[in-house]
Design a protein around this motif. Structure first.
Motif, mmCIF file in Angstrom:
data_model
loop_
_atom_site.group_PDB
_atom_site.id
_atom_site.type_symbol
_atom_site.label_atom_id
_atom_site.label_comp_id
_atom_site.label_asym_id
_atom_site.label_seq_id
_atom_site.Cartn_x
_atom_site.Cartn_y
_atom_site.Cartn_z
ATOM 1 N N ASP A 357 5.289 -32.087 13.495
ATOM 2 C CA ASP A 357 6.674 -32.512 13.346
ATOM 3 C C ASP A 357 6.983 -32.858 11.894
ATOM 4 N N ASP A 358 6.054 -33.537 11.226
ATOM 5 C CA ASP A 358 6.234 -33.903 9.827
ATOM 6 C C ASP A 358 6.331 -32.662 8.946
ATOM 7 N N ALA A 359 5.452 -31.684 9.188
ATOM 8 C CA ALA A 359 5.474 -30.460 8.392
ATOM 9 C C ALA A 359 6.774 -29.691 8.593
ATOM 10 N N VAL A 360 7.250 -29.625 9.827
ATOM 11 C CA VAL A 360 8.495 -28.916 10.121
ATOM 12 C C VAL A 360 9.680 -29.640 9.491
ATOM 13 N N ALA A 361 9.665 -30.977 9.520
ATOM 14 C CA ALA A 361 10.764 -31.753 8.945
ATOM 15 C C ALA A 361 10.901 -31.520 7.441
ATOM 16 N N ALA A 362 9.783 -31.197 6.780
ATOM 17 C CA ALA A 362 9.801 -30.966 5.331
ATOM 18 C C ALA A 362 10.151 -29.525 4.966
ATOM 19 N N TYR A 363 10.357 -28.688 5.963
ATOM 20 C CA TYR A 363 10.598 -27.254 5.722
ATOM 21 C C TYR A 363 11.970 -27.015 5.094
ATOM 22 N N THR A 364 12.002 -26.210 4.057
ATOM 23 C CA THR A 364 13.250 -25.792 3.420
ATOM 24 C C THR A 364 13.422 -24.295 3.637
ATOM 25 N N PRO A 365 14.472 -23.867 4.315
ATOM 26 C CA PRO A 365 14.637 -22.435 4.606
ATOM 27 C C PRO A 365 14.744 -21.599 3.335
ATOM 28 N N PRO A 366 14.249 -20.369 3.377
ATOM 29 C CA PRO A 366 14.345 -19.479 2.215
ATOM 30 C C PRO A 366 15.771 -18.984 2.014
ATOM 31 N N ALA A 367 16.051 -18.500 0.804
ATOM 32 C CA ALA A 367 17.400 -18.021 0.502
ATOM 33 C C ALA A 367 17.678 -16.664 1.117
ATOM 34 N N GLY A 368 16.637 -15.846 1.299
ATOM 35 C CA GLY A 368 16.847 -14.499 1.839
ATOM 36 C C GLY A 368 15.698 -14.067 2.715
ATOM 37 N N ALA A 369 15.550 -12.753 2.874
ATOM 38 C CA ALA A 369 14.478 -12.210 3.710
ATOM 39 C C ALA A 369 13.121 -12.529 3.088
ATOM 40 N N LEU A 370 12.146 -12.771 3.940
ATOM 41 C CA LEU A 370 10.813 -13.178 3.493
ATOM 42 C C LEU A 370 9.887 -11.989 3.314
ATOM 43 N N THR A 371 9.046 -12.081 2.290
ATOM 44 C CA THR A 371 7.948 -11.131 2.138
ATOM 45 C C THR A 371 6.694 -11.739 2.771
ATOM 46 N N VAL A 372 5.663 -10.930 2.943
ATOM 47 C CA VAL A 372 4.395 -11.445 3.465
ATOM 48 C C VAL A 372 3.848 -12.530 2.549
ATOM 49 N N GLU A 373 3.940 -12.312 1.243
ATOM 50 C CA GLU A 373 3.423 -13.289 0.283
ATOM 51 C C GLU A 373 4.154 -14.621 0.401
ATOM 52 N N GLU A 374 5.459 -14.572 0.592
ATOM 53 C CA GLU A 374 6.232 -15.813 0.741
ATOM 54 C C GLU A 374 5.869 -16.525 2.044
ATOM 55 N N LEU A 375 5.666 -15.756 3.117
ATOM 56 C CA LEU A 375 5.232 -16.367 4.374
ATOM 57 C C LEU A 375 3.900 -17.079 4.203
ATOM 58 N N MET A 376 2.979 -16.441 3.489
ATOM 59 C CA MET A 376 1.667 -17.048 3.261
ATOM 60 C C MET A 376 1.770 -18.289 2.376
ATOM 61 N N ASP A 377 2.746 -18.305 1.453
ATOM 62 C CA ASP A 377 2.967 -19.504 0.641
ATOM 63 C C ASP A 377 3.458 -20.660 1.516
ATOM 64 N N TYR A 378 4.381 -20.365 2.423
ATOM 65 C CA TYR A 378 4.846 -21.400 3.355
ATOM 66 C C TYR A 378 3.685 -21.890 4.220
ATOM 67 N N ASP A 379 2.864 -20.952 4.680
ATOM 68 C CA ASP A 379 1.702 -21.293 5.495
ATOM 69 C C ASP A 379 0.780 -22.244 4.722
ATOM 70 N N ALA A 380 0.478 -21.904 3.468
ATOM 71 C CA ALA A 380 -0.432 -22.724 2.660
ATOM 72 C C ALA A 380 0.155 -24.099 2.380
ATOM 73 N N THR A 381 1.462 -24.153 2.096
ATOM 74 C CA THR A 381 2.108 -25.443 1.833
ATOM 75 C C THR A 381 2.062 -26.340 3.062
ATOM 76 N N ALA A 382 2.316 -25.758 4.232
ATOM 77 C CA ALA A 382 2.275 -26.541 5.472
ATOM 78 C C ALA A 382 0.869 -27.060 5.743
ATOM 79 N N ARG A 383 -0.138 -26.257 5.440
ATOM 80 C CA ARG A 383 -1.526 -26.697 5.646
ATOM 81 C C ARG A 383 -1.874 -27.853 4.708
ATOM 82 N N ARG A 384 -1.423 -27.761 3.462
ATOM 83 C CA ARG A 384 -1.683 -28.865 2.529
ATOM 84 C C ARG A 384 -0.980 -30.139 2.983
#
Length: 395
Positions: A357-384
């Protein structure tokens, strides 16, 4: 005549082993082209290589490929002419195998690590038998854009059931999808009662024998939350028309309600080999995969609504599914970190939801369509973020 050529990713896991059991029982129907595994179960993978003789094997754990080769040599008698497969090592190996010439790629990898292989299979034009729901949940629209109509065949029992039931009518005749859930080991217990549950209690699933991560996800109902998102992405049904129904006996694997009031259910005793076999040969069926229901005896099955106020991981999954973008990837990443911490006895059971819940609450939506690299960046940030929250709450 050569059977359907199959690549099995996650061969030593529960899904992979059961897929190979189906192939073992139907050797004329299938040919194993390649296998992949993480590398923790060296002897199991070596036995699979000797039995099924794939052309290529990928092992993601560094250094494990040589251990697998040595284990194969111990199993094979000298001079019998056994030819080793090509061995690939490192995380990209599964994605490489997914693009090999074959008819079907079964993705049974656990967690976010399955996304590159999912994309690799789709881009290569292979039929994807998908047991790795996380890759679809994380990839979302990116995965859907890569997939041709009918290219993804679900292997989860619930989504396989939905796919089967949907053949009873046209898409515009569907009123809603009814995704069944056993309720896990804590069915009937209130959320407030789960504060002190132990690792052993959470791993004691009453119906299914699965790996530890999937079993804990079943206990928290995160697995069902991911399945709601998956159902939306697979079948393009709005979230408000996807309902979770508790059915502890796990004979009814899911249902489709049509607009005239008819409900079509897919029923068989709980056994994942049936949806696996369907995934490998879709839309054809394979003879005698599992025993059917014994209709000569009486059966009593329970069905009851899910109280999502007591299963916050399902409610949160609906919310992130509606948000779209990288929100489901954040949910999944934080959950994987929290589940690992719980399995290591570092956090209490109810903290899993707090971390996600905390990780989702901190989520900021992207400005446009996502690339695989951007998805992996979001994944890594959420894990940290999840790791830091766990550190603060346990220090």
């Amino acid at each position: 005549m050569t059977g359907r050529r199959v690549v099995i990713l996650g061969a030593t896991g529960s899904v992979g082993r059961q897929a190979l059991a189906v192939i073992r029982e139907h050797p004329d129907e299938f040919e194993v082209v390649a296998l992949s595994a993480g590398g923790a179960s060296v002897e199991t993978l070596a036995r699979q290589i000797v039995e099924f003789q794939p052309r290529a094997v990928a092992v993601s754990e560094p250094g494990a490929a040589s251990a697998v080769r040595a284990a194969v040599d111990r199993l094979v008698a000298a001079g019998d002419g056994f030819a080793h497969p090509e061995y690939l090592e490192g995380t990209p190996g599964s994605a490489t195998l997914a693009a090999l010439p074959c008819e079907v790629v079964l993705n049974g990898i656990t967690g976010a690590a399955g996304l590159p292989a999912t994309l690799g299979a789709l881009r290569a034009g292979r039929t994807l038998a998908l047991a790795n729901k996380e890759s679809l949940v994380i990839g979302g629209e990116l995965v859907r854009k890569e997939a041709a109509p009918g290219q993804i065949v679900p292997v989860d029992s619930e989504h396989s059931a939905l796919a089967q039931a949907l053949r009873a009518g046209r898409a515009n005749e569907v009123r809603r999808l009814l995704v069944t859930a056993t309720g896990g080991p804590f069915r009937g217990r209130r959320l407030a009662e789960l504060h002190g549950v132990t690792r052993a209690e959470a791993l004691a699933h009453p119906t299914w024998s699965m790996g530890p991560v999937i079993t804990i996800n079943s206990a928290t109902m995160a697995n069902k939350g991911l399945e709601v998102i998956e159902a939306h992405l697979l079948f393009d049904i709005p979230y408000e028309r996807i309902t979770v129904v508790v059915h502890p006996q796990a004979y009814i694997h899911s249902m489709v309600e049509f607009r005239d009031g008819a409900t079509i259910a897919q029923i068989n005793p709980p056994d994942l080999r049936l949806p696996i076999a369907l995934g490998l040969r879709w839309p054809e069926r394979t003879d005698d995969v599992v025993p059917g229901v014994d209709w000569s005896t009486a059966h009593t099955w329970e069905l009851e609504p899910l109280d999502e106020s007591q299963t916050p991981m399902v409610a949160l999954a609906r919310a992130v599914g509606e948000l779209g973008g990288a929100a489901p990837a954040v949910y999944n990443a934080a959950n994987e970190v929290a589940v690992d911490a719980f399995l290591a006895d570092r956090i209490r059971f109810t903290l899993i939801h707090e971390v996600v819940d905390d990780a989702v609450a901190a989520y900021t939506p992207p400005a446009g369509a996502l690339t695989v690299e951007e998805l992996m960046d979001y994944d890594a940030t959420a894990r940290r973020r999840a790791t830091e929250l766990i550190r603060r709450k346990t220090s």
